[in-house]
Design a protein around this motif. Structure first.
Motif, PDB file in Angstrom:
ATOM      1  N   GLU A 266      22.689 122.153  -1.240  1.00 61.27           N
ATOM      2  CA  GLU A 266      21.710 121.365  -1.950  1.00 61.27           C
ATOM      3  C   GLU A 266      21.328 119.998  -1.433  1.00 61.27           C
ATOM      4  OE1 GLU A 266      20.356 122.652  -5.040  1.00 61.27           O
ATOM      5  OE2 GLU A 266      21.428 124.376  -4.691  1.00 61.27           O
ATOM      6  N   MET A 267      22.004 119.358  -0.907  1.00 60.13           N
ATOM      7  CA  MET A 267      21.726 118.044  -0.333  1.00 60.13           C
ATOM      8  C   MET A 267      20.684 118.178   0.726  1.00 60.13           C
ATOM      9  SD  MET A 267      25.556 116.406  -0.155  1.00 60.13           S
ATOM     10  CE  MET A 267      24.851 114.862   0.990  1.00 60.13           C
ATOM     11  N   LEU A 268      21.027 119.213   1.450  1.00 61.27           N
ATOM     12  CA  LEU A 268      19.925 119.517   2.652  1.00 61.27           C
ATOM     13  C   LEU A 268      18.584 120.096   2.230  1.00 61.27           C
ATOM     14  CD1 LEU A 268      22.720 121.358   5.229  1.00 61.27           C
ATOM     15  CD2 LEU A 268      21.457 119.056   5.431  1.00 61.27           C
ATOM     16  N   LEU A 269      18.512 120.883   1.014  1.00 55.23           N
ATOM     17  CA  LEU A 269      17.230 120.998   0.459  1.00 55.23           C
ATOM     18  C   LEU A 269      16.543 119.692   0.027  1.00 55.23           C
ATOM     19  CD1 LEU A 269      18.325 124.362  -1.398  1.00 55.23           C
ATOM     20  CD2 LEU A 269      16.764 124.223   0.578  1.00 55.23           C
ATOM     21  N   ASP A 270      17.375 119.013  -0.425  1.00 59.19           N
ATOM     22  CA  ASP A 270      16.564 117.591  -0.815  1.00 59.19           C
ATOM     23  C   ASP A 270      15.982 117.075   0.211  1.00 59.19           C
ATOM     24  OD1 ASP A 270      17.195 118.109  -3.469  1.00 59.19           O
ATOM     25  OD2 ASP A 270      19.030 116.803  -3.326  1.00 59.19           O
TER      26      ASP A 270
END
Length: 581
Positions: A266-270
């Protein structure tokens, strides 16, 4: 090497061989079968360079599934977006976004294997047309490909892994022995770490571990990485505290594969939302892992020493990666009883498949795999013949690989050579250290054939500033200019494909188009022998293509049909032999 150390090495090889055999048996039971929840990957994702390569991969995937060669789970092939290269780091982010778009919240419950297989394999050109993830290996009753081996190597992981993504590349082999299961259950990133000499550390990633003065001793140990070093010098490894002593020799722990927990996905998608569209190449190892760990600093963001192409946006993108991932934990799973092999170049490919006795034993590599070929053809066991029909009078010298080919009577193949997808006519002799690969090409609605050839040591990626400097390139150990003269041509007869901005052996148009496979092979072989000064040849009447153009016009259907016909003929010969017995 002392007798005690030799004994330890022999024990280790035996353990790796036994462990690999157990994984092989388990994977063979899953091939062609419906898998149970948690028994295998929920998704297997393969990346491709572009849409054309994606279509090629999907055709081959479908064939493998129909032949019962793969466990029946969900397979995806995702192409990188059109435009400039984005690297395997950019490709990772792009894939995560596509998965989120397709699976939504259910992605938080899935275990995903992500295999980076995009690129043209310029250092291993015999897999350029069909892809390095489909590279054949001398293993199994039916021919194993690198995809099968990847799934085999990681067959135990899904049952002991929390939802998330395991990231790997398509051209390496990782073998390990572990008494207990390897668990991927921590937040952040979790990387596998392998004991390696410092010479390997210089071209890979190196982990600086907590409690660096205490050498891990168990088969599997879990730890935390303070800092990740990307292709460090020996001095940097020493100064950073990454070096251990083992059996009176210096060693470090190097990278291979890593896991990303779903929360970190999820952090990488942000992050991706902030840097899209990408205008530079991101490395999934150097650019992600260097930002992790309690000892990470932003210093690496300005260091472009190990970057092949220095792009204006790279430093700013790296800074954003560091800001997003800063403080994220980098866990390590230390596999002390493991081996890591890279098959990224022609020389590595030949050595590991023919000359590396340890890998042969550990993985169970064969001299002859699913072929119509007698052992008398091979000079010794340090030879590989894969899915080929080879006349009993043929001679294949030590260190050579023959795959997906027909070799007629009287053929001689020199040492340390690669013959791939070729039809070699009667009595032909191929010099040592030669690479030859035939392709089907389609233009104007017609299918014709081209055989490319290089010396195994040739650097296909070495680039000169402009087309006028093409004479500074070398092929078969002599300048292109000298070769062109020996081929009865002038330098003006040699085009450079594309827009002319990249001039290397990949873009030099010097391979003749012929009407059939045998003629294509014999004509190019004349070129090889002329380059060595052994005979003369004139290419004036031929259309000449570069390897770049060949791939743009490749006839995939015809190439796969040639392989499938070989498969049928070999099966028929095996059945006929069994019936006679």
């Amino acid at each position: 090497m002392t007798e005690q150390r030799k004994h330890l090495k022999d024990v280790k090889n035996t353990q790796l061989e036994k462990s690999t055999k157990e994984k092989l048996d388990k994977f063979n039971r899953l091939r062609g079968a419906e898998v149970k929840p948690g028994e295998f990957w929920d998704l297997v994702v393969i990346t491709s360079l572009d849409e054309e390569q994606r279509c090629s991969y999907e055709v081959q995937l479908k064939e493998k599934i129909l032949r019962g060669e793969l466990p029946l789970c969900v397979y995806h092939v995702f192409a990188d977006p059109p435009g400039g290269k984005i690297g395997n780091g950019g490709s990772t982010l792009h894939v995560l976004q596509l998965l989120r778009d397709q699976y939504g919240e259910s992605l938080s419950r899935l275990r995903v294997l992500l295999i980076h297989a995009g690129g043209w394999s310029q250092r291993l050109p015999h897999v350029s047309a069909l892809g390095k993830i489909f590279m054949a290996l001398p293993l199994g009753d039916s021919v194993y490909q690198m995809l099968d081996l990847k799934l085999l190597m990681y067959v135990d992981f899904p049952a002991h892994m929390n939802p998330g993504v395991l990231v790997t590349c398509a051209d390496d082999v990782m073998l390990y022995n572990a008494v207990q299961s390897v668990e991927f259950n921590k937040p952040g990133f979790t990387a596998l770490a392998h004991p390696s000499p410092l010479s390997i550390g210089q071209s890979h990633g190196v982990f600086v571990l907590e409690h660096g003065d205490e050498l891990p001793v168990h088969d599997v140990e879990y730890g935390v990485c303070l800092r990740f070093l990307h292709k460090p010098s020996v001095d940097v490894m020493h100064r950073s505290g990454a070096v251990f002593m083992k059996h009176d020799e210096e060693m470090v722990y190097t990278d291979s594969t890593y896991y990303i927990s779903h929360g970190t996905v999820e952090m990488l998608l942000d992050l991706f939302q902030e840097i899209v569209p990408l205008r530079c190449e991101i490395d999934a190892y150097g650019d992600f892992l260097q930002s992790l760990g309690t000892g990470a600093t932003a210093d690496y963001t300005n260091n472009t020493e190990n970057v092949v192409k220095k792009e204006n946006d790279l430093v700013e993108v790296r800074k954003k990666i560091f800001q997003h991932l800063r403080g994220t934990q980098l866990n390590v799973i230390i596999l002390n009883e493991s081996k890591f092999y890279h098959l990224g170049t022609m020389e590595e490919f030949l050595f590991h498949l023919t000359g590396d006795l340890f890998l042969r034993e550990e993985l169970g590599l064969q001299t002859i795999t699913f072929s119509s070929c007698s052992l008398g053809v091979c000079e010794n066991k340090n030879v590989c013949v894969i899915q080929s029909i080879v006349h009993p009078s043929v001679q294949v010298r030590e260190g050579s690989v023959v795959e997906f080919s027909r070799l007629e009577d009287g053929v001689e193949l020199g040492q340390s050579s690669i013959i791939s997808s070729c039809w070699v006519g009667r009595g032909l002799s191929v010099p040592s250290n030669t690479f030859m690969n035939s392709f089907a090409v389609c233009s104007d609605g017609r299918t014709r054939f081209v055989t490319v050839a290089f010396a195994v040591q040739d650097d296909l990626k070495k680039t000169v500033p402009s087309c006028s400097n093409v004479n500074r390139l070398e092929v078969f150990g002599v300048s292109v200019e000298e070769c062109v003269s020996r081929w009865g041509l002038k330098m003006g007869d040699i085009r450079v494909s594309g827009d002319g901005s990249v001039c290397n052996l990949w873009t030099c148009c010097m391979f003749p188009v012929c009407e059939d496979m045998r003629t294509a092979f014999s004509t190019t072989l004349q070129m090889v022998r002329a380059a060595h000064g052994d005979e003369s040849v004139s290419l004036h009447k031929h259309t000449l293509l570069s390897l770049q153009e060949i791939l743009q016009h490749k006839d995939l259907v015809t190439m796969l049909k040639f392989r499938n016909d070989l498969h049928k003929d070999i099966l028929w010969e095996k059945k006929a032999t069994t019936h006679q017995e």
